[in-house]
Design a protein around this motif. Structure first.
Motif, PDB file in Angstrom:
ATOM      1  N   THR A 240       6.195 -12.843   0.507  1.00 39.76           N
ATOM      2  CA  THR A 240       6.240 -11.889  -0.602  1.00 39.76           C
ATOM      3  C   THR A 240       6.343 -10.458  -0.092  1.00 39.76           C
ATOM      4  N   ASN A 241       7.149  -9.651  -0.773  1.00 38.05           N
ATOM      5  CA  ASN A 241       7.328  -8.239  -0.422  1.00 38.05           C
ATOM      6  C   ASN A 241       7.877  -7.497  -1.642  1.00 38.05           C
ATOM      7  N   PRO A 242       7.074  -6.597  -2.244  1.00 41.63           N
ATOM      8  CA  PRO A 242       5.731  -6.201  -1.846  1.00 41.63           C
ATOM      9  C   PRO A 242       4.780  -7.401  -1.841  1.00 41.63           C
ATOM     10  N   ILE A 380       5.043  12.173   0.776  1.00 42.38           N
ATOM     11  CA  ILE A 380       5.696  11.167   1.616  1.00 42.38           C
ATOM     12  C   ILE A 380       4.900   9.871   1.617  1.00 42.38           C
ATOM     13  N   ASP A 381       3.566   9.993   1.713  1.00 40.11           N
ATOM     14  CA  ASP A 381       2.720   8.799   1.667  1.00 40.11           C
ATOM     15  C   ASP A 381       2.837   8.084   0.326  1.00 40.11           C
ATOM     16  N   TYR A 382       2.961   8.854  -0.743  1.00 38.99           N
ATOM     17  CA  TYR A 382       3.069   8.231  -2.062  1.00 38.99           C
ATOM     18  C   TYR A 382       4.366   7.424  -2.166  1.00 38.99           C
ATOM     19  N   ASP A 383       5.411   7.907  -1.535  1.00 39.08           N
ATOM     20  CA  ASP A 383       6.663   7.143  -1.506  1.00 39.08           C
ATOM     21  C   ASP A 383       6.477   5.821  -0.764  1.00 39.08           C
ATOM     22  N   THR A 384       5.742   5.859   0.358  1.00 31.98           N
ATOM     23  CA  THR A 384       5.454   4.623   1.092  1.00 31.98           C
ATOM     24  C   THR A 384       4.600   3.682   0.259  1.00 31.98           C
ATOM     25  N   TYR A 385       3.630   4.248  -0.453  1.00 39.74           N
ATOM     26  CA  TYR A 385       2.795   3.431  -1.329  1.00 39.74           C
ATOM     27  C   TYR A 385       3.637   2.710  -2.376  1.00 39.74           C
ATOM     28  N   LYS A 386       4.575   3.416  -2.982  1.00 38.06           N
ATOM     29  CA  LYS A 386       5.392   2.800  -4.037  1.00 38.06           C
ATOM     30  C   LYS A 386       6.242   1.665  -3.495  1.00 38.06           C
ATOM     31  N   GLN A 387       6.601   1.726  -2.210  1.00 35.80           N
ATOM     32  CA  GLN A 387       7.393   0.658  -1.612  1.00 35.80           C
ATOM     33  C   GLN A 387       6.551  -0.554  -1.245  1.00 35.80           C
ATOM     34  N   ILE A 392      -2.676   4.066   1.357  1.00 37.03           N
ATOM     35  CA  ILE A 392      -2.344   4.753   2.605  1.00 37.03           C
ATOM     36  C   ILE A 392      -3.441   5.759   2.932  1.00 37.03           C
ATOM     37  N   SER A 393      -4.029   5.643   4.109  1.00 38.46           N
ATOM     38  CA  SER A 393      -4.986   6.640   4.598  1.00 38.46           C
ATOM     39  C   SER A 393      -4.324   7.483   5.675  1.00 38.46           C
ATOM     40  N   THR A 394      -5.062   8.424   6.212  1.00 35.52           N
ATOM     41  CA  THR A 394      -4.547   9.222   7.325  1.00 35.52           C
ATOM     42  C   THR A 394      -4.161   8.338   8.494  1.00 35.52           C
ATOM     43  N   PHE A 395      -4.874   7.228   8.681  1.00 36.13           N
ATOM     44  CA  PHE A 395      -4.791   6.458   9.918  1.00 36.13           C
ATOM     45  C   PHE A 395      -4.183   5.075   9.768  1.00 36.13           C
ATOM     46  N   GLY A 396      -3.968   4.621   8.540  1.00 31.49           N
ATOM     47  CA  GLY A 396      -3.453   3.279   8.352  1.00 31.49           C
ATOM     48  C   GLY A 396      -3.267   2.962   6.886  1.00 31.49           C
ATOM     49  N   LYS A 403      -5.240  -1.105  -8.351  1.00 36.20           N
ATOM     50  CA  LYS A 403      -4.004  -1.509  -9.023  1.00 36.20           C
ATOM     51  C   LYS A 403      -3.594  -2.934  -8.644  1.00 36.20           C
ATOM     52  N   ARG A 404      -4.157  -3.463  -7.574  1.00 36.50           N
ATOM     53  CA  ARG A 404      -3.911  -4.847  -7.140  1.00 36.50           C
ATOM     54  C   ARG A 404      -5.043  -5.782  -7.560  1.00 36.50           C
ATOM     55  N   ALA A 405      -6.028  -5.258  -8.289  1.00 39.53           N
ATOM     56  CA  ALA A 405      -7.232  -6.019  -8.636  1.00 39.53           C
ATOM     57  C   ALA A 405      -8.048  -6.363  -7.394  1.00 39.53           C
ATOM     58  N   THR A 406      -7.942  -5.517  -6.369  1.00 40.03           N
ATOM     59  CA  THR A 406      -8.689  -5.748  -5.129  1.00 40.03           C
ATOM     60  C   THR A 406      -9.650  -4.593  -4.844  1.00 40.03           C
ATOM     61  N   THR A 407     -10.237  -4.044  -5.888  1.00 36.35           N
ATOM     62  CA  THR A 407     -11.283  -3.039  -5.734  1.00 36.35           C
ATOM     63  C   THR A 407     -12.428  -3.601  -4.911  1.00 36.35           C
TER      64      THR A 407
END
Length: 464
Positions: A240-242, A380-387, A392-396, A403-407
C-alpha cells in the motif's frame, strides 16, 4: 568607496584529516590569507581579506589528500548580501552560523565535517552531542536535516515496512541513525532529574527545560498518579502507498508508580516524540474516569514560563485552520539559530478549535513538527506529508497521526482505550463521530484497518 573586510573562522571536525589552506584567489580585493596554514581535528583557522577601496570576493580551498573543501565568499561594496558557500567532496559537509553576514567588516563561522550517510540518499552533519565529551553543534546538525535528499517522500516510503521491536513502528530516520542516540539522551535527562529537569551534560539547556516540563506533567497532571502512554499496535499492509496500517489494539506504557520512573516507557516516549508522533493528553471531563481530575497540558505548558510563540494555524482538529497552537521557542525563518538545541518545533494545541474554551472541555495534542509554521521548511514538509500521510518531525517521520486513527494517548490510571467502528480508534473530545457511522471529516479511514469484530461506537461518542 568604503572599505570591506571578510573574516572566515573555520574549525576542522573531520576526524583523521589535517586540512591545508591553498588555491587562494580573488576577483575583487586582495587574495585571502590564513593563519595557521593547516589545522588538525578540533583546530581553528582564520582566513581573511581586507579591501580598503572596494569589496571582497574570492575563494580558497582546505585540502587533505583527495578531500577538498572549496570555500567561496562574496562581500560586495554596494548593495547585496554577503554570502559564504562551501563545495565539499562527497562524504563531507559543512555548517555555517548564518546564511548572510552583515556589516562592512563581515565575520562568518564555518565548521567542516566528515559527513554521516543518511538513507543512502544524502549526507548529514554528525551530532556532537553524541561525542565524548559532548559538544553542541545542534545548529549545523538541524540545518543539515533540510539538505537535498534528506527528507524527500521517497525516504519516508522506504520506511513503510519498518518493524516494531519495542512496541512502536520504527520511524523513517533522516539523521543517518543518530536519532536513537539523542532520543536516549532526552530519556536520560528525564530519568536523572526525577520530575524535574536532570543534569545530563549532553542535553542542551533548551531541550532540558522542555524535557523537565514533560516529566513533571506525566508525574503530576492527574489526581490519581503518573500517566500511562497508550500506543496503537499497527501493522503495515504490504504494497500500500500511501501506507495502510491495521490496528489490533493498544499497548500500555506506564510512566511509573509515583516513586520511580519506568525507563522503558520514558525511552519509548522520547523516541516517538523525536519521530513526530501525535500525542493526545486526555483531560476533557467527558473522557476521564469518574472521580479523576487532570490538568490540561496546554495550560500547564503556557504557564510554565518557557519561551513560546503562537502558532499562526495548523490543520489539526479543524475543517479550515486550528488557531489554538503554541510552539516552544520562537523560531522564525528557515535556518536554525546559533547556540540552539535540537527541539525547535514542539507544538501543543487543543483538540477543540476554541482558544477561549475552559479547562475540562478539551484535550491537548502535542507533537514535534519539522519546522514552525510560516516558513518554507514547514511548507516543504507539508507537501511530503500530503504524499505519504506520515507525520514529519525535524528528524524523521512516523505513521502515528490522528488523521490515520493512530493517535497515541497520555492518560490517567483507569482510562483504557478501545477500538470502535466509525472512529476506528478510541474516541475523545475533538474526535467524536459526527453521527453514527460518520467520523470527523479529517479522519482518513482509507488508510486504517480495524478488526471486523470491533464494537459499534457507543452513543456517548457521537455528535461531540
Amino acid at each position: 568607496m568604503s572599505e570591506r573586510s571578510m573574516t572566515i573562522n573555520l574549525t576542522n571536525w573531520a576526524a583523521g584529516l589535517t586540512l591545508e589552506f591553498g588555491s587562494a584567489a580573488a576577483s575583487d580585493g586582495p587574495v585571502p590569507q590564513a593563519q595557521p596554514a593547516a589545522i588538525g581535528y578540533g583546530q581553528k583557522m582564520v582566513a581573511s581579506a581586507l579591501n580598503r577601496s572596494g569589496g571582497c570576493t574570492g575563494r580558497f580551498s582546505l585540502t587533505a589528500s583527495a578531500v577538498n573543501f572549496g570555500v567561496s565568499y562574496n562581500h560586495p561594496s554596494g548593495a547585496g548580501s554577503t554570502t559564504v558557500s562551501v563545495d565539499a567532496s562527497t562524504g563531507y559537509i559543512s555548517g555555517a552560523n548564518a546564511t548572510t553576514f552583515p556589516g562592512h567588516d563581515s565575520v562568518a563561522y564555518l565548521n567542516l565535517y566528515r559527513a554521516v550517510n543518511a538513507n543512502d540518499r544524502a549526507w548529514v552533519v554528525p551530532l556532537g552531542l553524541l561525542d565524548t565529551p559532548a559538544r553542541n553543534n545542534s545548529q549545523d546538525f538541524v540545518n543539515s536535516m533540510f539538505g537535498e535528499g534528506t527528507r524527500d517522500a521517497a525516504v519516508v516510503t522506504t520506511a513503510y515496512g519498518n518493524g516494531a521491536p519495542n512496541g512502536y513502528i520504527e520511524p523513517a530516520d533522516f539523521t543517518g541513525g543518530q536519532m536513537v542516540g539523542f532520543a536516549a539522551q532526552w530519556a536520560q535527562q528525564w530519568l536523572e532529574g526525577g520530575s524535574m529537569s536532570g543534569n545530563n551534560a549532553a542535553c542542551p539547556p533548551q531541550d532540558a527545560a522542555l524535557i523537565g516540563l514533560l516529566a513533571r506533567y506525566m508525574s503530576g497532571a492527574a489526581s490519581n498518579g503518573p500517566l500511562t502512554m497508550w500506543v496503537p499496535q499497527i501493522t503495515w499492509q504490504a504494497g500500500t502507498n500511501p501506507s495502510v496500517f491495521a490496528i489490533s489494539g493498544y499497548r500500555a506504557f506506564p510512566f511509573g508508580d509515583g516513586a520511580k520512573w519506568n525507563a522503558a516507557s520514558v525511552t519509548a516516549f522520547t523516541s516517538l516524540l523525536a519521530a513526530g508522533a501525535h500525542f493526545v493528553a486526555v483531560s476533557a471531563k467527558d473522557d476521564l474516569p469518574a472521580g479523576v481530575a487532570m490538568s490540561a497540558f496546554d495550560q500547564f505548558f503556557t504557564s510554565a514560563g518557557l519561551p513560546t510563540r503562537h502558532d499562526m494555524g495548523n490543520s489539526h482538529y479543524a475543517s479550515v485552520t486550528n488557531i489554538t497552537g503554541t510552539y516552544y521557542l520562537d523560531v522564525s525563518g528557515s535556518f536554525a539559530p546559533e547556540n540552539c538545541a535540537l527541539i525547535l518545533a514542539f507544538l501543543a494545541g487543543r483538540t477543540v478549535n476554541d482558544p477561549y474554551a475552559s479547562a475540562g472541555s478539551y484535550n491537548t495534542f502535542i507533537q514535534l513538527e519539522g519546522w514552525q509554521a510560516g516558513s518554507q521548511r514547514h511548507n516543504i514538509d507539508y507537501d511530503t506529508y500530503k504524499q505519504t500521510l506520515w507525520n514529519i518531525s525535524t528528524f524523521g517521520a512516523c505513521p502515528y497521526s490522528e488523521k490515520r486513527a493512530t493517535t497515541i494517548f497520555l492518560a490517567p490510571s483507569g482510562w483504557t482505550p478501545q477500538l470502535y467502528q466509525t472512529t476506528c480508534m478510541m474516541p475523545y473530545v475533538g474526535a467524536y463521530a459526527v453521527s453514527q457511522g460518520t467520523p470527523q471529516a479529517w479522519l482518513n479511514t482509507a488508510v486504517v484497518r480495524i478488526p471486523a469484530d470491533a464494537p459499534v461506537l457507543p452513543s456517548r461518542y457521537v455528535g461531540g
